[in-house]
Design an enzyme around this catalytic site. Structure first.
Site, PDB file in Angstrom:
ATOM      1  N   HIS A 231       0.849  -1.198   0.000  1.00 45.14           N
ATOM      2  CA  HIS A 231       0.000   0.000   0.000  1.00 45.14           C
ATOM      3  C   HIS A 231       0.881   1.243   0.000  1.00 45.14           C
ATOM      4  CE1 HIS A 231       1.203  -0.440   4.182  1.00 45.14           C
ATOM      5  NE2 HIS A 231       0.941   0.835   4.346  1.00 45.14           N
ATOM      6  N   ASP A 233       0.766   5.203   1.901  1.00 47.60           N
ATOM      7  CA  ASP A 233       0.057   5.856   3.007  1.00 47.60           C
ATOM      8  C   ASP A 233      -0.639   7.105   2.455  1.00 47.60           C
ATOM      9  OD1 ASP A 233       1.101   3.917   4.666  1.00 47.60           O
ATOM     10  OD2 ASP A 233       2.746   5.173   5.400  1.00 47.60           O
ATOM     11  N   HIS A 293       4.764   0.187  -0.091  1.00 48.23           N
ATOM     12  CA  HIS A 293       5.518  -0.605   0.888  1.00 48.23           C
ATOM     13  C   HIS A 293       4.644  -1.695   1.482  1.00 48.23           C
ATOM     14  CE1 HIS A 293       3.694   2.877   2.922  1.00 48.23           C
ATOM     15  NE2 HIS A 293       3.634   2.131   4.012  1.00 48.23           N
ATOM     16  N   ARG A 303       7.660  -9.169  15.572  1.00 45.69           N
ATOM     17  CA  ARG A 303       8.027  -7.841  15.090  1.00 45.69           C
ATOM     18  C   ARG A 303       6.960  -6.844  15.529  1.00 45.69           C
ATOM     19  NH1 ARG A 303       7.176  -4.843  10.172  1.00 45.69           N
ATOM     20  NH2 ARG A 303       8.822  -3.288  10.122  1.00 45.69           N
TER      21      ARG A 303
HETATM   22  C1  OGA Z   1       1.729   1.222   8.109  1.00 47.21           C
HETATM   23  C2  OGA Z   1       2.952   0.521   7.634  1.00 47.21           C
HETATM   24  C3  OGA Z   1       4.840  -0.889   8.055  1.00 47.21           C
HETATM   25  C4  OGA Z   1       5.419  -1.754   9.124  1.00 47.21           C
HETATM   26  O1  OGA Z   1       1.389   1.055   9.300  1.00 47.21           O
HETATM   27  O2  OGA Z   1       1.124   1.939   7.284  1.00 47.21           O
HETATM   28  O3  OGA Z   1       3.245   0.623   6.485  1.00 47.21           O
HETATM   29  O4  OGA Z   1       6.551  -2.159   8.954  1.00 47.21           O
HETATM   30  N1  OGA Z   1       3.662  -0.228   8.487  1.00 47.21           N
HETATM   31  O5  OGA Z   1       4.719  -2.024  10.095  1.00 47.21           O
HETATM   32 NI    NI Z   2       2.142   2.180   5.512  1.00 46.44          NI
END
Ligand code: OGA
Ligand code: NI
Length: 363
Positions: A231, A233, A293, A303
């Site tokens: 996605h 942001d 990403h 994680r």
């Molecule tokens: C988000 C995101 C990435 C992660 O919360 O929008 O891209 O590594 N998180 O958690």
């Molecule tokens: Ni994100």
């Protein structure tokens, strides 16, 4: 009433109406990935390790050449990591501990703080889940405004250690986010006067922001599932803190060094990852592109990450800054408020940016 945690069934349509208790079956204690969480199209592009030209830029905010470095990173990557931000390691350790404390609670207790339908804040599926028919290997907790209401439900007698950390985080990240926003605008070639005139955020109190806590439990078969699907942001920019477990990847376009590929953004202690969101893409008239990403999961390690989403005040419309449009090209996007844009994203997901395009494409 305590909700029962049951095995999920395979959903046939997007998940917006799936009962919350189904999303984290058995607290993710599985020997294999259940069908509900098995994704088919994860290997659309190769994944490469962060070496050589595929190393995400690491920028020290005290660097005298900061503006030039940010400009290059935003243009070439849409993402960079930062040191020299002034946020103390002890504070990040405290923040991490509170996030672990939250996600380690029993499932039925976490559901006391579940996001109500139509609400932004609370515990539940990560916000983009409704676009996918498969479940992601993650849990989320969104905080927009005060965390008090939900924290009291989770820890009736001891909510303040969580609230204190989250509120301090909100405070310091607003200041850091605002500073970065201004540096990014400078790096687009605007002067300080231009920024005063054109930046939708006047000072850090003014910025709208949301905090997203993410938890990615260890997974027995990480190649078959995903922690967070690909996605962009919707924010101006997002600052992400991740613990020491790798998982974040950004999509690099095809270039002279290789095909389109997923590049891992490694966890570097005491750094934040900054990424360009859709509203910065709009503000810069497409010069700084929002970056795609996703988050992968790990076979053995838990994680966690915290995203801080920086955006304009809710009632302010964001369009391309005049000085950045040029006489020939003109503005490529129509102005929108963050709220309008989020509504569009909920309807169109990755087609939202395209939907606010004006000019040649539509004529
Ligand atoms: C988000 C995101 C990435 C992660 O919360 O929008 O891209 O590594 N998180 O958690
Ligand atoms: Ni994100």
């Amino acid at each position: 009433m305590a909700a029962k945690v049951t095995m999920p069934s395979l959903p046939e349509k997007p998940l917006s109406n799936v009962p919350l208790q189904l999303h984290q079956p058995k607290n993710f204690q599985f020997d294999s990935v259940p069908e509900s969480h098995a994704w088919l199209d994860l290997h659309d592009h190769p994944t490469v390790e962060p070496i050589g030209p595929d190393t995400v830029p690491l920028i020290d905010l005290t660097d005298p050449k900061l503006t030039a470095k940010i400009s290059k990173a935003c243009e070439e990557w849409g993402v960079f990591q930062i040191t020299g931000h002034g946020i103390q390691p002890d504070f990040l350790t405290r923040l991490e501990a509170q996030i672990h404390r939250l996600f380690a609670l029993p499932a039925d207790l976490k559901l006391n703080a579940a996001k109500s339908p139509g609400d932004v804040s609370g515990y539940g599926l990560v916000p983009i889940s409704s676009f996918f028919s498969k479940l992601m290997w993650s849990e989320g907790f969104t905080i927009s405004g005060s965390p008090l209401h939900h924290a009291q439900k989770l820890w009736p007698d001891d909510y303040s250690s969580f609230c204190d950390v989250v509120e301090e985080f909100d405070n310091v990240m607003r200041q850091l986010g605002n500073k970065l926003l201004h540096k990014i605008l400078l790096s687009l070639g605007l002067s300080k006067e231009d920024i005063i005139r054109a930046c939708p955020v006047r000072d850090w109190h003014d910025m709208s922001a949301a905090v997203q806590l993410n938890s990615y439990p260890p997974c027995p078969d990480p190649d078959r599932t995903i922690g967070l699907a690909a996605h962009t942001d919707s924010s101006f920019l997002t600052l992400l803190y991740q613990n020491s477990v790798s998982g974040l990847q950004v999509l690099r376009p095809k270039d002279h060094t290789g095909p389109m590929r997923w590049v891992t953004v490694p966890p570097v202690p005491n750094t934040f990852t900054v990424n360009i969101g859709d509203l910065m893409h709009v503000l810069s008239n497409g010069r700084f592109r929002s970056v795609m990403h996703r988050a992968m999961v790990n076979p053995a390690k838990h994680r966690i990450s915290v995203g801080f989403f920086c955006g304009p005040p809710m009632d302010v419309k964001v369009g391309p800054i005049n000085k950045l449009t040029g006489p020939e090209r003109g503005p490529v996007y129509r102005p929108v408020t963050w709220q309008e844009y989020q509504r569009l994203r909920r309807k169109l997901f990755d087609k939202a940016l395209e939907a606010i395009k004006i000019g040649e494409e539509i004529a």
